[in-house]
Each structure stands twice: as structure tokens, then as C-alpha cells.
Design a protein around this motif. Structure first.
Motif, PDB file in Angstrom:
ATOM      1  N   LYS A 217     -55.788   8.381 -49.689  1.00  0.00           N
ATOM      2  CA  LYS A 217     -57.117   7.793 -49.906  1.00  0.00           C
ATOM      3  C   LYS A 217     -56.949   6.404 -50.532  1.00  0.00           C
ATOM      4  CE  LYS A 217     -58.688  11.481 -52.224  1.00  0.00           C
ATOM      5  NZ  LYS A 217     -59.670  12.403 -52.873  1.00  0.00           N
TER       6      LYS A 217
ATOM      7  N   SER B 216     -59.465   6.896 -45.510  1.00  0.00           N
ATOM      8  CA  SER B 216     -58.892   8.166 -45.965  1.00  0.00           C
ATOM      9  C   SER B 216     -58.325   8.954 -44.796  1.00  0.00           C
ATOM     10  CB  SER B 216     -59.964   9.022 -46.654  1.00  0.00           C
ATOM     11  OG  SER B 216     -60.710   8.255 -47.572  1.00  0.00           O
TER      12      SER B 216
ATOM     13  N   GLU C 197     -65.726  14.403 -48.220  1.00  0.00           N
ATOM     14  CA  GLU C 197     -65.586  13.082 -48.826  1.00  0.00           C
ATOM     15  C   GLU C 197     -66.675  12.131 -48.347  1.00  0.00           C
ATOM     16  OE1 GLU C 197     -62.153   9.699 -49.282  1.00  0.00           O
ATOM     17  OE2 GLU C 197     -63.244   9.916 -47.396  1.00  0.00           O
TER      18      GLU C 197
END
Length: 504
Positions: A149, A180, A191
Motif C-alpha cells: 500500500k 494498493s 480499502e
């Protein structure tokens, strides 16, 4: 700038300068008003190349406040900062066809070095997916390398056609872009939603701008992504939506092109799932559009580099030194309490001129102290967002009162903006209602059949008479769709509610 004094420097024999009043009114000529405000309030200066702007300190300080919040939050998510070069190899940029097609009309190319032609053309980064992912393939080998990330704070260049607009659509802008890679699809989806919530907080908690979280249609999905989530803001004065920030779930489309494979826990070969996400200095432009008025900027206290300006108001035959000393003491007290306060001690300008300057720059609170205030043991406080003026006791509770006032201003600005947003949204069911709402400059919530052909048809039908209308987003918070509800445009069974409107 907090805790500083505006110097008395300059020629004291200068006569009063001309009024700071704006030429255009927000309600009458919004575009010209906006262009005038961002310059007059010293957010930008125009550069010699169209679409490029100089960001002045006030704009950068707002950006840095947002950056500090967001950077802290993503680090809690174990996102690491990095930096990749500005230049993109042509072969890399074209590797993912949908992605390249989405940017092809806006890419700026470097083709020469001095007088020599470059063997390979280099693009100035419109976005960094294709710069970064060829290196992701070197760094990701097994499941222990995931998740990866990364985020970078940088600039991007998109040589957009048409008239540029400062902050909103400029050819170079500052932004953050996160990228990511995950072992599983569920991690990527989670996310994307977590980052989108941070974007909502930037707009609503810092900029006092209400937004709606939703998903873009297929037509407006980021090139190379399987879906795009957005926080969408609305500009009541123009009846237009504006994309505030986005998260893109890239699925495995880039992974297949850049060979982002890894060995999973079972020892099998697998392909990563990816996201990219970003917000930019567009945030500043949206704030100006939503909150500004005919006196200039109106800044929410959380992002104002100067939250309180203190102005001495000396009178002839009065003890001016005591007035100045009290002003300095007040500024020091506020700064010690972490309130960003300044003293304006320029004695060659009138109170009216100083007030106009600080109103133009959107400072949330103005404190005026004169000899009468000293006699009454109070200070005069003026609120920028609504013009309210009141006296507050100059005692030990002054700092706490100012803190409460700043908090109330922040909340009130959001509440007012939310009310205006709600008033500009109209729910419709039929095409005739849709057309009528557009003429009234409304944002429209309508039942839709989720058909790309229908969406493009609506855009084509509205392009000439009303300006092309598009889907802004399908909100996460979906109103109940009653059985038998028809699409407003096609008459087919509706599958979801969507926001429609013109867009920046």
C-alpha cells in the motif's frame, strides 16, 4: 502565519486604496465571480500559460491542513509514502488500453531534449498506475509481500481541452494518489470504502461541504477500473455536481497487463487485486464555490490559516498604547491556546479597509478593540460567515468563548451548506419532470434502468438545449425502490436510484 503581526511597513503617506468590492455577484454571474474571488483573495495568480496557476501561500496552507489530516489517517492504515518520477514511458502508458484511452486526449508529451528528438516519447504523468505497476511486479513475489500500500504526494498534468478553471479543472494540479495491491478481492473492496470515508471527512469535517457517497456509472468509471466510487458535491448556484474525490477498484485488469503475480499460501500462482485512489487541490475550489459570498472567501475555521484577526481601533485623544497592548495580549492568549490568531497593526489603513481585506480572505472571526471596549471591559467580535457582531467580556473566559464560537461556525457552515444542497435536489419519476427540474437548475434523483445506452441517449438529448446531463453517481444510501417503478428515460423496469445533472 499564526501568531504573527502584520507589519506597519510601507509608505505611511499612502492614501486609502480603492475598495476591495468584487465586480461580480455570486448569484448573477457565478463563473466571473469565482474567477475574481480566487485572485482577489490571493489564492492564486494567473501564470503565462493558460490552465496553469501559481498557488499562493493561502491556498497552500489550506492544502497542507488537509494533507496533514489525510496523511496521518492513511498511515494508521499502514499506507507508506513514496515518490515516482513525473515521466511515463509511452509503452507503459499504452499497456492498459482502457486506461490509455481515458487519458489519450489530455496527455502532454515530451518529445525533445534540446534540439534533438527523443528516441522514446515521454508522457507527463496524468496518473501513476502505469509508472508504478511495472515496479510492483518486481517487489511482489509471494503472499508475504502483500498487501502493498503506497501513496505519493505529487503533481499531475492533464492538458484538458476547453476553458480551464482554477482548482476545478487546471492543466497541472497537486494531489495525492494511493496505489494498493492485495491478495484477495475482499481486501481491495474494503480499502476502497475505508479511503472513501476519509474523503467524506475531508469535505464534511474540514471543508464543511456536504457530499454524497456513491458509485459512478460505467460511462464515467475510471479507465481500467471495474468500478469507481466517488464523493459527489453539489454547487447550488449553478445546479451542477462536482466530483470531489474517487477510489477505483482496478480488479485484476492492470495485474494481468503488468504480470502482478504472487505465490499464495498454498504455493499456487495467483494474481493480485488492486485499487487506486486520489483527491486534489480541487477541494479548495469546491470550498470557494460552496461558501464564498459577495465579499470574497468564507473559510471554515478548521482550514483557515488565520482563524482570528485582531484589529486595534484607536481614536484621537485616546490612550492608543493601551489599545495596542491589549490587542497584543489577546493575540498571545489565543495563540497559547492553539488558536491561529494574528494582529493587524497597520496604522496607515482604516478599520473599514482592514475589515474588507480580512473578509476577502475569509478569516472566520474578527476581533476589534478600541478605547470604548477597554472601558466596557469587552472586545467586539464579528463573524465572517454571517456578519453577526457581538461584545464578549475580556476576562479569563475569552479564550474558551472564542473556541466555542469557532466550533459553532464550523458546524453552522456545514448545516447551511447541507440545507442548500437538500433544497437543490429534486426527486422525479418521468422525463417531463426531469426536463422541468433541469430548467430549474436542480440536481435530480431519478429511477434508472442501469443501461449504458439509455445513459448516453439522455446525454445526447440534453446536450444542445440544456447542456449535456450525466449521471453523477448512484448513491450508496438508496431510497426504497417500489415494485413496478419505471426508468424515467426508457420506461424499462428501474434497478436503482441515480443522481443526474450537469457537472464540472
Amino acid at each position: 502565519m499564526a501568531g504573527t503581526e502584520v507589519e506597519n511597513g510601507g509608505n505611511k503617506e499612502l492614501k486609502e486604496e480603492t475598495s476591495l468590492g468584487l465586480t461580480y455577484r455570486k448569484a448573477e454571474n457565478f463563473d466571473e465571480w469565482y474567477s475574481e474571488v480566487v485572485v482577489s483573495a490571493e489564492l492564486i495568480e494567473h501564470y503565462d500559460i493558460s490552465g496553469l496557476y501559481i498557488l499562493r501561500p493561502l491556498a497552500v496552507e489550506i492544502w497542507e491542513t488537509l494533507q496533514a489530516f489525510f496523511d496521518s489517517e492513511i498511515k494508521k492504515m499502514k499506507v507508506e509514502n513514496c515518490y515516482f518520477p513525473t515521466f511515463v514511458l509511452e509503452s507503459h502508458l499504452k499497456k492498459e488500453e482502457d486506461h490509455y484511452n481515458g487519458f489519450s486526449q489530455e496527455v502532454a508529451w515530451v518529445t525533445k531534449s534540446g534540439k534533438s528528438d527523443l528516441e522514446t516519447h515521454l508522457a507527463l504523468r496524468p496518473s501513476s498506475e502505469t509508472i508504478m505497476y511495472s515496479y510492483f511486479s518486481k517487489w511482489i513475489r509471494g503472499h508475504r509481500d502483500l498487501p502493498l500500500k503506497l501513496n505519493q504526494w505529487c503533481n499531475a498534468v492533464r492538458w484538458a481541452v476547453g476553458d480551464p478553471t482554477p482548482f476545478i479543472r487546471s492543466r497541472e494540479f497537486l494531489w495525492q494518489e494511493g496505489h494498493s495491491a492485495f491478495a484477495t478481492e475482499d481486501e481491495a473492496h474494503a480499502e476502497a470504502l475505508e479511503i472513501l470515508e476519509l474523503y467524506r471527512r475531508i469535505y464534511e469535517e474540514y471543508l464543511a461541504v456536504p457530499v454524497i457517497k456513491g458509485t459512478k456509472s460505467e460511462v464515467d468509471t475510471f479507465g481500467g477500473a471495474i468500478y469507481t466510487n466517488t464523493v459527489e458535491a453539489f454547487i447550488p448556484n449553478t445546479g451542477c455536481g462536482i466530483q470531489g474525490a474517487t477510489t477505483h477498484c482496478l480488479g485484476q485488469k492492470f495485474a494481468s497487463k503488468f504480470e502482478l503475480n504472487f505465490e499464495d499460501k498454498k504455493g499456487d500462482k495467483a494474481m493480485v487485486w488492486q485499487n487506486s485512489w486520489g483527491y486534489s487541490t480541487r477541494t479548495i475550489g469546491v470550498t470557494v464555490m460552496v461558501h464564498g459570498d459577495d465579499k470574497g472567501l468564507v473559510l471554515p475555521p478548521k482550514v483557515a490559516s488565520t482563524q482570528v484577526i485582531v484589529i486595534p481601533v484607536p481614536y484621537k485623544d485616546a490612550d492608543t498604547q493601551e489599545v495596542y497592548d491589549t490587542c497584543k495580549t489577546t493575540v498571545n492568549m489565543l495563540c497559547e491556546a492553539k488558536i491561529r490568531a494574528e494582529l493587524d497593526s497597520r496604522d496607515y489603513l482604516s478599520l473599514e479597509r482592514k475589515s474588507s481585506e480580512w473578509e476577502m480572505k475569509g478569516v472566520p472571526l474578527r476581533i476589534e478593540i478600541g478605547s470604548n471596549d477597554l472601558a466596557d471591559e469587552q472586545v467586539c467580535v464579528v463573524q465572517r460567515h454571517n456578519g453577526a457582531k457581538m461584545g464578549i467580556a475580556a476576562n479569563a473566559d475569552l479564550v474558551e468563548e472564542i473556541k466555542k464560537m469557532l466550533n459553532n461556525i464550523q458546524q453552522n457552515m456545514f448545516d447551511v451548506a447541507k440545507r442548500k444542497q437538500d433544497e437543490c435536489i429534486q426527486v422525479i419519476q418521468t422525463w417531463d419532470e426531469f426536463v422541468e427540474a433541469l430548467h430549474q437548475r436542480k440536481i435530480i434523483l431519478a429511477p434508472w434502468c442501469d443501461d449504458k445506452v439509455v445513459e448516453l441517449d439522455v446525454k445526447e438529448k440534453t446536450e444542445n438545449e440544456m447542456g449535456a446531463v450525466k449521471i453523477l453517481c448512484s448513491p450508496f444510501d438508496q431510497p426504497k425502490l417500489l415494485e413496478g417503478t419505471k426508468c424515467f428515460a426508457s420506461g424499462k423496469p428501474a434497478k436503482k436510484w441515480t443522481y443526474w445533472g450537469r457537472s464540472y
